[in-house]
Design an enzyme around this catalytic site. Structure first.
Site, mmCIF file in Angstrom:
data_model
loop_
_atom_site.group_PDB
_atom_site.id
_atom_site.type_symbol
_atom_site.label_atom_id
_atom_site.label_comp_id
_atom_site.label_asym_id
_atom_site.label_seq_id
_atom_site.Cartn_x
_atom_site.Cartn_y
_atom_site.Cartn_z
ATOM 1 N N ASP A 91 -2.073 6.712 6.117
ATOM 2 C CA ASP A 91 -3.359 5.836 5.619
ATOM 3 C C ASP A 91 -3.444 4.674 6.538
ATOM 4 O O ASP A 91 -2.958 3.819 6.951
ATOM 5 C CB ASP A 91 -2.596 5.103 4.215
ATOM 6 N N LYS B 235 -12.525 -1.757 6.049
ATOM 7 C CA LYS B 235 -12.085 -2.788 6.821
ATOM 8 C C LYS B 235 -12.640 -2.717 8.445
ATOM 9 O O LYS B 235 -13.012 -3.763 8.752
ATOM 10 C CB LYS B 235 -10.517 -2.750 6.700
ATOM 11 N N TRP C 177 0.944 -1.222 -0.058
ATOM 12 C CA TRP C 177 -0.097 0.095 -0.095
ATOM 13 C C TRP C 177 0.941 1.282 0.021
ATOM 14 O O TRP C 177 0.432 2.252 -0.596
ATOM 15 C CB TRP C 177 -0.965 0.015 1.044
HETATM 16 C C1 PLP Z 1 -7.442 -1.619 1.244
HETATM 17 C C2 PLP Z 1 -6.427 -0.573 1.470
HETATM 18 C C3 PLP Z 1 -6.384 0.617 0.555
HETATM 19 C C4 PLP Z 1 -7.199 0.556 -0.619
HETATM 20 O O1 PLP Z 1 -8.339 0.910 -0.420
HETATM 21 P P1 PLP Z 1 -9.703 1.307 -1.345
HETATM 22 O O2 PLP Z 1 -10.891 1.892 -0.532
HETATM 23 O O3 PLP Z 1 -9.939 -0.029 -2.101
HETATM 24 O O4 PLP Z 1 -9.235 2.284 -2.328
HETATM 25 C C5 PLP Z 1 -5.557 1.299 0.878
HETATM 26 N N1 PLP Z 1 -4.746 1.499 1.863
HETATM 27 C C6 PLP Z 1 -4.725 0.283 2.940
HETATM 28 C C7 PLP Z 1 -3.483 0.177 3.875
HETATM 29 C C8 PLP Z 1 -5.678 -0.623 2.649
HETATM 30 O O5 PLP Z 1 -5.556 -1.552 3.627
#
Ligand code: PLP
Length: 360
Positions: free
Chosen positions: A172, A196, A102
């Site tokens: 993030d 998540k 990521w």
């Molecule tokens: C799942 C995830 C993303 C992507 O998220 P989307 O909502 O599908 O764009 C980005 N960063 C991390 C750390 C993730 O776990």
């Protein structure tokens, strides 16, 4: 099949009590005669749902008053572009830590808008550890420092907040937000996709210090401009209303569980039990530096990968779903977000021990 234990990395399990409440309110939300997804986002019913969700999130994370909370579409991936578009503020470069899949995505998108300085990477260690902070090549003139506190695919998690000095710290938190208490004041921006640890897909939550808002690059699309969303209270256009409502139910559920300190204790117990079961067996292994193992995503491999398929098949029959690892890592991955009860982790551990005994 009755309700199973779902170890999906995302979209992920939602607390059963939340789904039951949504079901009870499906045809008629609080006497309105409508489902929430049928309401005008500007009507008083939805406005109250939206305001309550924000108030509960602010309470859970103790978000200081000088931060805005935005409820946006486009998932976490849109933030990869929104950050440089909004945060450069006359500067030309931004610092990024590269600790996994990521991080890499955030870096490659930022490169479209600015010079990216990768301050440190654990690529040579296959992203199984985090470089010590005293080796990072920080640029004091960077517009911001970006990192990924929990690498969902690698199962790698920072246990401390990096020291970014005066440079705004951007995180993030897609797969770790709300898993434990957080000192929001240490950050310039925190963002997270919802699917998540918050609720259904279709939304990202952005927590941003107010002084960082308002200097987007001139060509920034309106939908990518934090100022426009902040001034419109995330109602510049139609927001993802049903996801926002379900997120609000999750926030209320978290408060009922005792808030984030209570969740942290449970999450730590879950993770420690699962890693202990992996470490104590010769049959399973996890490659991540024990100092940085994720509380939320636990990848593990079987000693004999030819048994992967039968492991997954038998796990499914035992009501343990979605354990297949990410294609880039292989093996298994158990995602154990807030909605995964301790009994689910114990059921997985018992299954793993039984499987190893039969197949070793
Ligand atoms: C799942 C995830 C993303 C992507 O998220 P989307 O909502 O599908 O764009 C980005 N960063 C991390 C750390 C993730 O776990």
């Amino acid at each position: 099949m009755s309700r199973a234990y779902n170890f999906s990395a995302g979209p992920a399990a939602v607390p059963t009590a939340v789904l039951q409440q949504a079901q009870a309110e499906m045809l008629d939300w609080h006497g309105s005669g409508m489902n929430v997804m049928e309401m005008s986002h500007r009507g008083k019913e939805f406005m109250s749902i939206a305001a309550q969700a924000e108030a509960d999130l602010r309470e859970l994370l103790a978000i200081p008053a000088n931060y805005k909370v935005l409820f946006l579409q486009g998932g976490a991936s849109s933030q990869f572009a929104m950050l440089p578009l909004n945060l450069l503020r006359g500067k030309t470069s931004a610092d990024y830590l590269n600790t996994g899949e990521w991080s890499k995505k955030a870096i490659s998108e930022a490169k479209r808008y600015c010079q990216v300085n990768v301050v440190a990477t654990s690529a040579a260690q296959n992203f199984c550890t985090i470089p010590d902070q005293d080796t990072w090549q920080l640029n004091p003139d960077a517009a911001y420092l970006h990192y990924t506190p929990n690498e969902t695919i690698g199962g790698l998690e920072f246990q401390d907040i990096p020291n970014a000095s005066d440079v705004p710290l951007v995180a993030d938190m897609s797969s770790t937000i709300l898993s434990r208490p957080l000192d929001v004041a240490k950050f310039g921006v925190i963002y997270a996709g919802a699917q998540k640890n918050i609720g259904p897909a279709g939304m990202a939550i952005v927590i941003i210090r107010e002084d960082l808002i308002g200097e987007a690059l001139p060509h920034t699309p309106s939908m990518f401009n934090y100022k426009i969303h902040a001034e419109a209270e995330s109602m510049y256009n139609t927001p993802p209303t049903y996801t926002w409502y379900l997120a609000g139910l999750v926030f209320q559920w978290l408060k009922q569980q005792g808030g984030l300190s209570a969740m942290a204790e449970i999450n730590q117990r879950k993770a420690e039990a699962l890693y202990a079961a992996i470490d104590q067996s010769d049959f399973y292994s996890n490659p991540v530096d024990p100092r940085y193992r994720s509380w939320m995503n636990v990848p593990f491999t079987l000693a004999n990968s030819e048994l992967d398929d039968v492991f997954l098949k038998e796990a499914k029959a035992a009501g343990l779903l979605t354990l297949k690892g990410h294609r880039s890592v292989g093996g298994m991955r158990a995602s154990i977000y807030n909605a995964m009860p301790e009994e689910g982790v114990q059921a997985l551990i018992s299954f793993m021990q039984d499987f190893a005994q039969r197949k070793a």
